[in-house]
Scaffold this active site. Structure first.
Site, mmCIF file in Angstrom:
data_model
loop_
_atom_site.group_PDB
_atom_site.id
_atom_site.type_symbol
_atom_site.label_atom_id
_atom_site.label_comp_id
_atom_site.label_asym_id
_atom_site.label_seq_id
_atom_site.Cartn_x
_atom_site.Cartn_y
_atom_site.Cartn_z
ATOM 1 N N HIS A 122 0.871 -1.174 0.000
ATOM 2 C CA HIS A 122 0.000 0.000 0.000
ATOM 3 C C HIS A 122 0.912 1.230 0.000
ATOM 4 C CE1 HIS A 122 -2.790 2.955 1.773
ATOM 5 N NE2 HIS A 122 -3.780 2.136 1.489
ATOM 6 N N ASP A 199 3.274 -4.550 7.960
ATOM 7 C CA ASP A 199 2.084 -3.712 7.844
ATOM 8 C C ASP A 199 0.878 -4.627 8.052
ATOM 9 O OD1 ASP A 199 -0.199 -2.455 6.976
ATOM 10 O OD2 ASP A 199 0.632 -1.762 5.069
ATOM 11 N N GLN A 202 -4.363 -4.960 7.056
ATOM 12 C CA GLN A 202 -5.338 -5.997 6.677
ATOM 13 C C GLN A 202 -5.172 -7.239 7.549
ATOM 14 O OE1 GLN A 202 -7.710 -5.328 4.485
ATOM 15 N NE2 GLN A 202 -6.813 -3.347 3.960
ATOM 16 N N LYS A 225 -9.978 -0.959 10.921
ATOM 17 C CA LYS A 225 -10.083 -2.110 10.020
ATOM 18 C C LYS A 225 -10.394 -3.395 10.790
ATOM 19 C CE LYS A 225 -7.265 -0.171 6.425
ATOM 20 N NZ LYS A 225 -7.867 0.277 5.168
ATOM 21 N N CYS A 363 -4.833 2.475 -3.669
ATOM 22 C CA CYS A 363 -3.616 3.044 -3.071
ATOM 23 C C CYS A 363 -2.424 2.127 -3.282
ATOM 24 C CB CYS A 363 -3.795 3.336 -1.588
ATOM 25 S SG CYS A 363 -5.038 4.580 -1.289
#
Lengths: 405, 142
Positions: A122, A199, A202, A225, A363
């Site tokens: 991302h 990261d 998600q 999220k 993104c």
């Protein structure tokens, strides 16, 4: 035990509405998830009955708010199995977590050094490193992906050299759905002495996260999220790292002692939390994680994988469909195009039929360039989606295709 | 026909559609029929920013009138820009700059007007007005 889908849907009133007279089918969970009543009522209780500034008051409310805030930190630490609660830094979200780390690591990154990211990142886990590399005259190297959207681990191994100061890699791709084998990746990197940032924007919502087991040096995620409030996120950092790295912003809680000549800085985690923190966000995130834990992240994962499998096999029946991201290990996200149809047109018509999807580059523009496309339509699943909704989604796609062809 | 009369025609056409589906089917048909801008104009110079789909909009002056041509890679966007061209192309810069845009509310396309909407309707409108303004200034200085 059967999956308590009726109870879950009842906990998310937003799902029970009509768009254009048709039931809302919310398939944009990779962008943000909806919030259960438990989270909203926790926020509301806090603001109506408990609000005070933290860490500095002598009065009852302040002491109580501080306790709740620190209890949230402890809960989150336990949730991702951090060794200590001091390793949990509250931020505004994943993007700020990555920017914080990039900023404080900058002095460690020098001319001739490398920072590694992957082709599926991302922008939020790419651009901060791109900027730091530009500033510090270092090289940003890209780990490529295979045709199925999995990471090219052989290539990664070749790129892992002593000049590499950090590998920044996503846990789950927001565009392709690929679940990266983070434990294996971290092992490869650590063997070469390279620290790793995961990261987890998600990743946090789709599978169990155990930072010690995976061996992550840093793990970043957002509350919104994983069914929590917007504006709260976490940077987990291993204590040894956080002690070595300098502070990020200055003022407020992060100060130990100040004179006009110089200041000394507070201990972890406050060293990284300048200014009044998002107390409500932190305790709202705790409420969200409690909610997820009550359903069970493994159960959610199984449920979502059923939805993904059903949607994938039904979508494949439609003529001219191309699915992006077909890695064996995949979660949450179904990105696709239909020959001759612009994703914007498809998304617009789906919206008219009550189906919320995301269209565009998600993104991840460099990834789009790699795939040779400008965007996709992305359906992404959450714990409250149903097989009936998958059917509505597929029917809507078919209807839209009929109109557009 | 004046701009106002053309707008009324569009409003009348849209008022016959009860269903969203008919409205979009109409836009899609319009989009498929749009006289494409020449390929040579499909460059970054004519690309309108703020659109998730790409829109190229080109203008020239002919006998004191602004002639607009456009293309898009998304057919609904093409339908919307086609609607605008049908109404505004072939009019003088003054007529374009004095025109009302509230017909967009009346045909239920207002939802597309917010600046964040991916089709960039507001960017298209701004670009048409900019072209008209530029030609007006050029006319006055001649």
């Amino acid at each position: 035990m059967t999956y308590p889908i009726d109870k879950i849907r009842n906990d998310f009133p937003i799902l029970n509405q009509k768009i254009n007279g048709l039931p809302l089918v919310y398939l944009d969970n990779a962008a943000t998830t909806q919030k259960p009543k438990a989270v909203v009522s926790r926020l509301s209780d806090y603001y109506l009955m408990e609000n005070a500034n933290v860490h500095r008051g002598v009065h009852y409310l302040s002491i109580q708010a501080t306790e709740e805030y620190e209890k949230a930190r402890q809960y989150i630490a336990d949730y991702i199995n951090a060794e200590k609660k001091e390793e949990i830094i509250f931020t505004r979200g994943t993007t700020e977590s990555v920017n914080l780390l990039a900023r404080v690591m900058a002095p460690w990154i020098n001319k001739g050094d490398d920072v590694l990211v992957t082709a599926m990142e991302h922008h939020s886990n790419l651009v901060p490193w791109q900027e730091i590399c530009r500033e510090r005259n270092a090289r940003l190297r890209i780990v490529p992906i295979n045709a199925d959207g999995s990471l090219d681990l052989n290539f990664l191994d070749k790129l892992l050299k002593p000049t590499v100061k950090l590998l920044a890699v996503t846990h789950i791709s927001n565009t392709l759905g690929t679940i990266n084998p983070v434990k294996e990746i971290i092992k490869l990197s650590h063997d070469k002495g390279v620290p790793v940032l995961i990261d987890g924007a998600q990743g946090i919502a789709h599978n169990p996260v155990d930072v010690q087991d995976m061996g992550a040096d840093f793990y970043a995620f957002s509350g919104h999220k994983i069914y929590g409030p917007m504006g709260i996120g976490v940077l987990y950092g291993r204590e040894t790292w956080l002690r070595r790295l300098p502070p990020y912003q200055f003022g407020g809680e992060m100060i130990e002692k100040v004179t006009f000549e110089e200041s000394t800085f507070n201990v972890l985690p406050y060293k990284y939390e300048a200014g009044t923190p998002n107390v409500a966000g932190a305790i709202g995130l705790e409420a969200a994680l409690r909610y997820v834990r009550q359903i069970g992240i493994e159960e959610i994962d199984i449920h979502e994988k059923q939805l993904l499998a059903a949607a994938t096999s039904q979508l494949e029946q439609i003529e001219g469909v191309r699915i992006f991201g077909t890695a064996k290990e995949k979660a949450g996200v179904l990105s696709f195009l239909i020959n001759g149809i612009h994703p914007y047109d498809l998304g617009t018509l789906l919206d008219q039929m009550g189906v919320a999807v995301r269209t565009g580059h998600h993104c991840a523009e460099p990834l789009m360039d790699t795939l040779g496309i400008t965007g996709t339509v992305r359906a992404s699943f959450g714990m409250y989606n149903t097989l009936e909704e998958v059917d509505i989604f597929i029917k809507a796609v078919k209807q839209a295709v009929k109109m557009l062809r | 026909m004046t701009i106002k009369e053309k707008q009324q025609e569009v409003i009348d056409a849209f008022s016959m559609f009860d269903e969203w589906m008919d409205k979009y089917a109409y836009l899609i048909e319009l989009g498929k029929d749009l006289p494409l801008a020449d390929e040579k104009y499909k460059t970054n110079q004519y690309l309108i920013s703020g659109c998730q789909s790409r829109v190229w909009l080109q203008a020239e002056m002919k006998d004191g009138k602004v002639i607009l041509k456009a293309d898009s890679d998304a057919v609904i966007t093409k339908g919307i820009v086609s609607l605008l061209i049908d109404i505004f192309s072939g009019h003088t810069p003054d007529e374009i700059l004095n025109a009302d845009w509230d017909f967009l509310d009346k045909i239920g396309l207002k939802e597309h007007l917010s600046p964040t909407r991916a089709n960039g309707l507001s960017s298209m409108i701004r670009q048409i007005q900019l072209y008209a303004k530029a030609f007006q200034i050029k006319n006055n200085s001649n």
